[in-house]
Scaffold this motif. Sequence first.
Motif, PDB file in Angstrom:
ATOM      1  N   SER A  17       0.817  -1.216   0.000  1.00  0.00           N
ATOM      2  CA  SER A  17       0.000   0.000   0.000  1.00  0.00           C
ATOM      3  C   SER A  17       0.851   1.267   0.000  1.00  0.00           C
ATOM      4  CB  SER A  17      -0.958   0.012   1.184  1.00  0.00           C
ATOM      5  OG  SER A  17      -0.230   0.057   2.392  1.00  0.00           O
ATOM      6  N   THR A  18       2.130   1.148   0.305  1.00  0.00           N
ATOM      7  CA  THR A  18       3.001   2.318   0.231  1.00  0.00           C
ATOM      8  C   THR A  18       3.674   2.425  -1.133  1.00  0.00           C
ATOM      9  OG1 THR A  18       4.927   1.156   1.126  1.00  0.00           O
ATOM     10  CG2 THR A  18       3.467   2.251   2.708  1.00  0.00           C
ATOM     11  N   MET A  19       3.568   1.384  -1.953  1.00  0.00           N
ATOM     12  CA  MET A  19       4.207   1.379  -3.272  1.00  0.00           C
ATOM     13  C   MET A  19       3.215   1.611  -4.414  1.00  0.00           C
ATOM     14  SD  MET A  19       6.926  -1.751  -2.897  1.00  0.00           S
ATOM     15  CE  MET A  19       5.674  -2.979  -2.608  1.00  0.00           C
ATOM     16  N   ILE A  20       2.028   1.018  -4.295  1.00  0.00           N
ATOM     17  CA  ILE A  20       1.019   1.086  -5.347  1.00  0.00           C
ATOM     18  C   ILE A  20      -0.243   1.722  -4.777  1.00  0.00           C
ATOM     19  CG2 ILE A  20      -0.384  -0.226  -6.998  1.00  0.00           C
ATOM     20  CD1 ILE A  20       2.601  -0.540  -7.551  1.00  0.00           C
ATOM     21  N   LYS A  21      -0.731   2.757  -5.430  1.00  0.00           N
ATOM     22  CA  LYS A  21      -1.985   3.402  -5.023  1.00  0.00           C
ATOM     23  C   LYS A  21      -2.992   3.230  -6.145  1.00  0.00           C
ATOM     24  CE  LYS A  21      -0.533   5.146  -1.147  1.00  0.00           C
ATOM     25  NZ  LYS A  21      -1.023   4.688   0.126  1.00  0.00           N
ATOM     26  N   VAL A  22      -4.220   2.887  -5.787  1.00  0.00           N
ATOM     27  CA  VAL A  22      -5.295   2.695  -6.759  1.00  0.00           C
ATOM     28  C   VAL A  22      -6.384   3.720  -6.473  1.00  0.00           C
ATOM     29  CG1 VAL A  22      -7.032   1.100  -7.629  1.00  0.00           C
ATOM     30  CG2 VAL A  22      -4.764   0.245  -7.032  1.00  0.00           C
ATOM     31  N   PHE A  23      -6.798   4.434  -7.524  1.00  0.00           N
ATOM     32  CA  PHE A  23      -7.811   5.479  -7.394  1.00  0.00           C
ATOM     33  C   PHE A  23      -8.978   5.172  -8.311  1.00  0.00           C
ATOM     34  CE2 PHE A  23      -3.534   7.365  -7.085  1.00  0.00           C
ATOM     35  CZ  PHE A  23      -3.547   7.718  -5.746  1.00  0.00           C
ATOM     36  N   PHE A  24     -10.183   5.157  -7.753  1.00  0.00           N
ATOM     37  CA  PHE A  24     -11.393   4.926  -8.539  1.00  0.00           C
ATOM     38  C   PHE A  24     -11.666   6.150  -9.405  1.00  0.00           C
ATOM     39  CE2 PHE A  24     -16.084   4.985  -8.949  1.00  0.00           C
ATOM     40  CZ  PHE A  24     -16.224   3.797  -9.648  1.00  0.00           C
ATOM     41  N   GLN A  25     -12.016   5.923 -10.674  1.00  0.00           N
ATOM     42  CA  GLN A  25     -12.256   7.022 -11.615  1.00  0.00           C
ATOM     43  C   GLN A  25     -13.708   7.084 -12.100  1.00  0.00           C
ATOM     44  OE1 GLN A  25      -9.599   9.364 -13.195  1.00  0.00           O
ATOM     45  NE2 GLN A  25      -9.303   8.925 -11.031  1.00  0.00           N
ATOM     46  N   GLY A  26     -14.529   6.119 -11.748  1.00  0.00           N
ATOM     47  CA  GLY A  26     -15.923   6.126 -12.187  1.00  0.00           C
ATOM     48  C   GLY A  26     -16.088   5.521 -13.561  1.00  0.00           C
ATOM     49  N   THR A  27     -17.055   6.027 -14.312  1.00  0.00           N
ATOM     50  CA  THR A  27     -17.389   5.445 -15.613  1.00  0.00           C
ATOM     51  C   THR A  27     -16.705   6.123 -16.789  1.00  0.00           C
ATOM     52  OG1 THR A  27     -19.363   6.830 -15.777  1.00  0.00           O
ATOM     53  CG2 THR A  27     -19.640   4.621 -14.827  1.00  0.00           C
ATOM     54  N   SER A  28     -15.968   7.176 -16.546  1.00  0.00           N
ATOM     55  CA  SER A  28     -15.298   7.887 -17.626  1.00  0.00           C
ATOM     56  C   SER A  28     -13.904   7.305 -17.867  1.00  0.00           C
ATOM     57  CB  SER A  28     -15.170   9.373 -17.303  1.00  0.00           C
ATOM     58  OG  SER A  28     -14.386  10.018 -18.292  1.00  0.00           O
ATOM     59  N   PRO A  29     -13.583   6.980 -19.114  1.00  0.00           N
ATOM     60  CA  PRO A  29     -12.241   6.468 -19.399  1.00  0.00           C
ATOM     61  C   PRO A  29     -11.157   7.551 -19.360  1.00  0.00           C
ATOM     62  CG  PRO A  29     -13.504   6.615 -21.418  1.00  0.00           C
ATOM     63  CD  PRO A  29     -14.434   6.967 -20.295  1.00  0.00           C
ATOM     64  N   GLU A  30     -11.562   8.803 -19.309  1.00  0.00           N
ATOM     65  CA  GLU A  30     -10.608   9.914 -19.255  1.00  0.00           C
ATOM     66  C   GLU A  30     -10.055  10.056 -17.836  1.00  0.00           C
ATOM     67  OE1 GLU A  30      -9.690  11.532 -22.023  1.00  0.00           O
ATOM     68  OE2 GLU A  30     -11.073  10.201 -23.074  1.00  0.00           O
ATOM     69  N   LEU A  31      -8.770  10.344 -17.721  1.00  0.00           N
ATOM     70  CA  LEU A  31      -8.147  10.571 -16.429  1.00  0.00           C
ATOM     71  C   LEU A  31      -8.766  11.808 -15.786  1.00  0.00           C
ATOM     72  CD1 LEU A  31      -5.953  10.022 -14.307  1.00  0.00           C
ATOM     73  CD2 LEU A  31      -4.422  11.433 -15.684  1.00  0.00           C
ATOM     74  N   ASN A  32      -9.297  11.648 -14.577  1.00  0.00           N
ATOM     75  CA  ASN A  32      -9.906  12.743 -13.840  1.00  0.00           C
ATOM     76  C   ASN A  32      -9.071  12.983 -12.581  1.00  0.00           C
ATOM     77  OD1 ASN A  32     -11.460  14.559 -12.462  1.00  0.00           O
ATOM     78  ND2 ASN A  32     -13.349  13.390 -12.600  1.00  0.00           N
ATOM     79  N   VAL A  33      -8.156  13.935 -12.659  1.00  0.00           N
ATOM     80  CA  VAL A  33      -7.241  14.199 -11.553  1.00  0.00           C
ATOM     81  C   VAL A  33      -7.996  14.665 -10.310  1.00  0.00           C
ATOM     82  CG1 VAL A  33      -5.205  15.518 -10.840  1.00  0.00           C
ATOM     83  CG2 VAL A  33      -5.373  14.677 -13.161  1.00  0.00           C
ATOM     84  N   SER A  34      -9.158  15.248 -10.464  1.00  0.00           N
ATOM     85  CA  SER A  34      -9.921  15.706  -9.302  1.00  0.00           C
ATOM     86  C   SER A  34     -10.411  14.540  -8.432  1.00  0.00           C
ATOM     87  CB  SER A  34     -11.103  16.576  -9.737  1.00  0.00           C
ATOM     88  OG  SER A  34     -12.061  15.814 -10.421  1.00  0.00           O
ATOM     89  N   MET A  35     -10.369  13.316  -8.960  1.00  0.00           N
ATOM     90  CA  MET A  35     -10.773  12.121  -8.202  1.00  0.00           C
ATOM     91  C   MET A  35      -9.582  11.532  -7.428  1.00  0.00           C
ATOM     92  SD  MET A  35     -14.071  11.363  -9.012  1.00  0.00           S
ATOM     93  CE  MET A  35     -14.290   9.611  -8.872  1.00  0.00           C
ATOM     94  N   ILE A  36      -8.428  12.173  -7.535  1.00  0.00           N
ATOM     95  CA  ILE A  36      -7.205  11.698  -6.907  1.00  0.00           C
ATOM     96  C   ILE A  36      -6.805  12.697  -5.818  1.00  0.00           C
ATOM     97  CG2 ILE A  36      -4.744  11.238  -7.339  1.00  0.00           C
ATOM     98  CD1 ILE A  36      -5.598  10.447 -10.205  1.00  0.00           C
ATOM     99  N   PRO A  37      -6.400  12.212  -4.633  1.00  0.00           N
ATOM    100  CA  PRO A  37      -5.977  13.142  -3.576  1.00  0.00           C
ATOM    101  C   PRO A  37      -4.859  14.073  -4.053  1.00  0.00           C
ATOM    102  CG  PRO A  37      -6.221  10.926  -2.693  1.00  0.00           C
ATOM    103  CD  PRO A  37      -6.363  10.814  -4.188  1.00  0.00           C
ATOM    104  N   LYS A  38      -4.909  15.314  -3.596  1.00  0.00           N
ATOM    105  CA  LYS A  38      -3.977  16.346  -4.062  1.00  0.00           C
ATOM    106  C   LYS A  38      -2.510  15.974  -3.894  1.00  0.00           C
ATOM    107  CE  LYS A  38      -6.734  20.483  -3.883  1.00  0.00           C
ATOM    108  NZ  LYS A  38      -6.831  21.858  -3.400  1.00  0.00           N
TER     109      LYS A  38
END
Length: 87
Positions: free
Chosen positions: A57-78
């Motif tokens: 968990s300190t090496m790999i982080k997984v962020f849910f993006q929803g249904t859009s295939p486009e990268l949504n940086v706002s869904m990722i912690p700052k």
Amino acid sequence: MEILTGSYKAENGKDYYNIALNLGTGEYIQIKNASCTAVAEDMALKYFNTENCPYTSTMIKVFFQGTSPELNVSMIPKKYHRYFQEA
């Protein structure tokens, strides 16, 4: 960006996306249709050729993006935005 596809099929027919970030290399991949975050993490570990261990968990982080295939940086912690500045 590399795309890995899982076998999960949602009842509503939509595709769901996650972004997996390797903190060691700064490389990230998109994961489509993983059944849960744990499955997405396992797929990322295999892709990055990293063993599953207590420090995963300190090496790999997984962020849910929803249904859009486009990268949504706002869904990722700052604090992780610096990895996606070119995206």
